[in-house]
Scaffold this motif. Structure first.
Motif, mmCIF file in Angstrom:
data_model
loop_
_atom_site.group_PDB
_atom_site.id
_atom_site.type_symbol
_atom_site.label_atom_id
_atom_site.label_comp_id
_atom_site.label_asym_id
_atom_site.label_seq_id
_atom_site.Cartn_x
_atom_site.Cartn_y
_atom_site.Cartn_z
ATOM 1 N N THR A 12 0.834 -1.200 0.000
ATOM 2 C CA THR A 12 0.000 0.000 0.000
ATOM 3 C C THR A 12 0.869 1.250 0.000
ATOM 4 O OG1 THR A 12 -1.755 -1.149 1.195
ATOM 5 C CG2 THR A 12 -1.831 1.253 1.217
ATOM 6 N N THR A 13 1.941 1.237 0.772
ATOM 7 C CA THR A 13 2.843 2.393 0.814
ATOM 8 C C THR A 13 3.528 2.589 -0.528
ATOM 9 O OG1 THR A 13 3.187 2.172 3.187
ATOM 10 C CG2 THR A 13 4.871 3.371 1.964
ATOM 11 N N ARG A 34 2.386 1.858 -3.392
ATOM 12 C CA ARG A 34 1.407 2.341 -4.376
ATOM 13 C C ARG A 34 0.921 3.759 -4.082
ATOM 14 N NH1 ARG A 34 -1.061 -2.726 -3.547
ATOM 15 N NH2 ARG A 34 -2.646 -1.665 -2.297
ATOM 16 N N GLN A 35 0.756 4.094 -2.809
ATOM 17 C CA GLN A 35 -0.014 5.299 -2.464
ATOM 18 C C GLN A 35 0.750 6.338 -1.660
ATOM 19 O OE1 GLN A 35 -3.569 4.010 -0.449
ATOM 20 N NE2 GLN A 35 -4.157 2.596 -2.080
ATOM 21 N N ARG A 36 1.952 6.025 -1.154
ATOM 22 C CA ARG A 36 2.630 6.942 -0.241
ATOM 23 C C ARG A 36 4.056 7.216 -0.730
ATOM 24 N NH1 ARG A 36 0.753 2.755 3.987
ATOM 25 N NH2 ARG A 36 -1.414 3.363 4.414
ATOM 26 N N ALA A 37 4.160 7.889 -1.858
ATOM 27 C CA ALA A 37 5.471 8.153 -2.458
ATOM 28 C C ALA A 37 6.367 8.967 -1.521
ATOM 29 C CB ALA A 37 5.308 8.886 -3.785
ATOM 30 N N TYR A 65 7.899 6.623 1.021
ATOM 31 C CA TYR A 65 8.966 5.844 0.380
ATOM 32 C C TYR A 65 10.240 6.681 0.260
ATOM 33 C CZ TYR A 65 11.680 3.551 -3.268
ATOM 34 O OH TYR A 65 12.705 2.980 -3.972
ATOM 35 N N ARG A 71 -2.964 -1.979 6.321
ATOM 36 C CA ARG A 71 -2.306 -1.249 5.226
ATOM 37 C C ARG A 71 -0.949 -0.693 5.647
ATOM 38 N NH1 ARG A 71 -7.297 0.058 5.717
ATOM 39 N NH2 ARG A 71 -6.907 2.135 6.556
ATOM 40 N N GLU A 130 4.293 4.284 8.326
ATOM 41 C CA GLU A 130 3.295 4.070 7.279
ATOM 42 C C GLU A 130 1.876 4.419 7.735
ATOM 43 O OE1 GLU A 130 4.148 0.396 4.783
ATOM 44 O OE2 GLU A 130 5.486 0.043 6.488
ATOM 45 N N GLN A 131 1.570 4.139 8.991
ATOM 46 C CA GLN A 131 0.252 4.444 9.549
ATOM 47 C C GLN A 131 0.421 5.122 10.915
ATOM 48 O OE1 GLN A 131 -2.431 4.497 7.918
ATOM 49 N NE2 GLN A 131 -3.289 2.515 7.421
#
Length: 263
Positions: A153-154, A156-159, A162, A234, A242-243
């Motif tokens: 999920t990271t 894909r959605q949290r550039a 990363y 996620r 991440e969360q």
């Protein structure tokens, strides 16, 4: 011989000492310092060799890292604290529970495990340590380790997440990373320590963590006499990054409940 650790120390109230993952630094706890310092005293040390802390001349050892944290607590005037660790920080927290149990009010173990390395994992750590020392670079860690640190999920959605984690990894001194890999490769099984732990514990794990799985988290929860488990959706191996909101909420509820019973 213990090393004096650099630490960020913010907020007030019940002390919460947070120990960072490999191969990062206390910079990873930014969201925890920002989100929790209004309620608790948040102390986030750089473990030896990382961030602002010197490496020292000791043989690689998780126990030495735990003794460093105990010295830091004495220096900061903290008699007892809730000690939390993520990944490598969890190994250090468990060693602290074994070597300095009187320092603990509670224990938070996130995305970590109590079992020792398999022979394959141990060989891989030692191989990476040799490569890092030869190259004087952490390139091998970034190439081989980064894909496993974060969940799908990271990716894909949290550039931004990363990019931040990659930057923190690249800032790690190669000598410290090699030392820590050797220390982790030599660490013993910690299930006996968990069974002997007399303080309440919170076990957290990202549901997308491929390095320390939900099964590892359940095994620790079952070994601890008084523990609760929370699976963070996620999130991969770095659930606190991440969360952060879900991570902070779980930790805040745990520490608040401990503070009430300690009065």
């Amino acid at each position: 011989m213990s090393v004096q650790l650099y630490a960020r120390d913010v907020g007030g109230g019940t002390p919460l000492v947070l120990l960072h993952a490999f191969p990062l630094s206390s910079a990873m706890w930014l969201a925890q310092r920002e989100g929790l310092a209004g309620r608790f005293r948040i102390v986030t040390p750089d473990l030896r060799g990382f961030g602002g802390s010197l490496l020292g001349a000791d043989e690689p050892s998780i126990d030495a890292m735990a003794d460093d944290v105990a010295l830091l607590m004495r220096r900061q005037g903290i008699a007892r604290a809730v000690v939390g660790g993520l990944s490598m920080g969890g190994y250090v927290a468990m060693a602290l529970a074994r070597r300095h149990p009187d320092r603990l009010l509670g224990l938070v173990l996130a995305d970590t495990k109590a079992s020792a390395d398999t022979e394959e994992a141990r060989r891989n750590r030692l191989r990476q340590a040799e490569v890092m020392e030869a190259e004087r670079s952490v390139r091998v860690l970034v190439d081989e380790g980064l894909p496993n640190l974060l969940g799908p999920t990271t990716f894909r959605q949290r550039a931004l997440v990363y990019g931040r984690v990659r930057g923190l990894m690249q800032a790690t001194p190669a000598g410290a990373a090699a030392w820590a890999q050797r220390a982790m490769a030599a660490r013993p099984d910690a299930f006996g320590t968990l069974r002997d732990t007399r303080v309440p514990a919170l076990v957290l794990v990202g549901d997308e963590d491929r390095l320390t799985t939900e099964d590892d988290a359940r095994a620790m929860t079952e070994a601890l006499p008084n523990a609760e488990l929370m699976v963070i959706p996620r999130a991969g191996h770095l659930s606190a990054i991440e969360q952060p909101d879900l991570f902070n909420q779980a930790v805040a509820e745990f520490v608040s409940a401990l503070a009430r019973t300690a009065r």
